[in-house]
Design a protein around this motif. Sequence first.
Motif, PDB file in Angstrom:
ATOM      1  N   VAL A 176       2.286   1.638  -3.466  1.00  0.00           N
ATOM      2  CA  VAL A 176       1.324   2.250  -4.388  1.00  0.00           C
ATOM      3  C   VAL A 176       1.365   3.764  -4.244  1.00  0.00           C
ATOM      4  CG1 VAL A 176      -1.123   2.499  -4.934  1.00  0.00           C
ATOM      5  CG2 VAL A 176      -0.190   0.230  -4.450  1.00  0.00           C
ATOM      6  N   CYS A 202      -6.778   3.634   0.016  1.00  0.00           N
ATOM      7  CA  CYS A 202      -6.275   4.006  -1.301  1.00  0.00           C
ATOM      8  C   CYS A 202      -5.916   5.490  -1.326  1.00  0.00           C
ATOM      9  CB  CYS A 202      -7.346   3.694  -2.350  1.00  0.00           C
ATOM     10  SG  CYS A 202      -6.867   4.095  -4.032  1.00  0.00           S
ATOM     11  N   ASP A 237       0.835  -1.204   0.000  1.00  0.00           N
ATOM     12  CA  ASP A 237       0.000   0.000   0.000  1.00  0.00           C
ATOM     13  C   ASP A 237       0.870   1.254   0.000  1.00  0.00           C
ATOM     14  OD1 ASP A 237      -2.342  -1.418  -0.091  1.00  0.00           O
ATOM     15  OD2 ASP A 237      -2.767  -1.270   2.057  1.00  0.00           O
ATOM     16  N   CYS A 280      -5.017   6.487 -10.363  1.00  0.00           N
ATOM     17  CA  CYS A 280      -4.910   5.141 -10.928  1.00  0.00           C
ATOM     18  C   CYS A 280      -3.490   4.899 -11.421  1.00  0.00           C
ATOM     19  CB  CYS A 280      -5.906   4.945 -12.066  1.00  0.00           C
ATOM     20  SG  CYS A 280      -5.840   3.271 -12.758  1.00  0.00           S
ATOM     21  N   VAL A 288      -2.754  -2.984  -6.708  1.00  0.00           N
ATOM     22  CA  VAL A 288      -3.658  -2.000  -7.308  1.00  0.00           C
ATOM     23  C   VAL A 288      -4.888  -2.703  -7.879  1.00  0.00           C
ATOM     24  CG1 VAL A 288      -3.928  -0.293  -9.149  1.00  0.00           C
ATOM     25  CG2 VAL A 288      -1.833  -0.335  -7.799  1.00  0.00           C
TER      26      VAL A 288
END
Length: 201
Positions: free
Chosen positions: A22, A107, A19, A111, A67
């Motif tokens: 990301v 999140c 995470d 993207c 993701v």
Amino acid sequence: MSPRNSQEGPAAARRHILDRGVAVALVKGLRALSIRRLAADMDMSEADLIGPFESKETLQLSILERVGELIVEIVLEPTAAAPPGRARLRALTEGWIRYISGEPERCPGGCLFSMATFEYDALAGPVRDAVVDGMMQWRAYLVEATREAADVGELPDGADPDQLAFELMGLFTGFNMSVHLFHDPDAVARLWQGVGRLLGT
């Protein structure tokens, strides 16, 4: 924090690392992300990351896999509860807005697949293949949703569901850019206007 010493257990510790990966990749880019950079960001030793990920490429592939999990959790699973047709396409739009806008506990927003298409479009290798595979799965889901809407008679007369899916993908990609590059305060309203036009609502 060492994932081997985490009280959460190895699976949760690995997810925590991914995470954070990301979030870092969304700022620095996936190509620039390395074990050394992520370890420094998390105040960990490189050895703690090399253990579970072995190489930069393995780390990047694992981050893309994470993701994909987030897209399923935030966008696709809630959408599946809506009936086929316009309701499902609207739920899909709502999920995309949640995903791109970010959820503090799950999140960071944006993207990574969309970003990575520009980083890897002219390259070759497993990471590019994973980016292509992820985007193709996303396109296939949109095509399925628009064809379902056509089957239940909830598209405008003469609408081509495959073309509608193509245009939806463009709208969703543009929304990502509007939110994170342009910081457009009207991005959500513009996305809904575009979706409404395509659905004839």
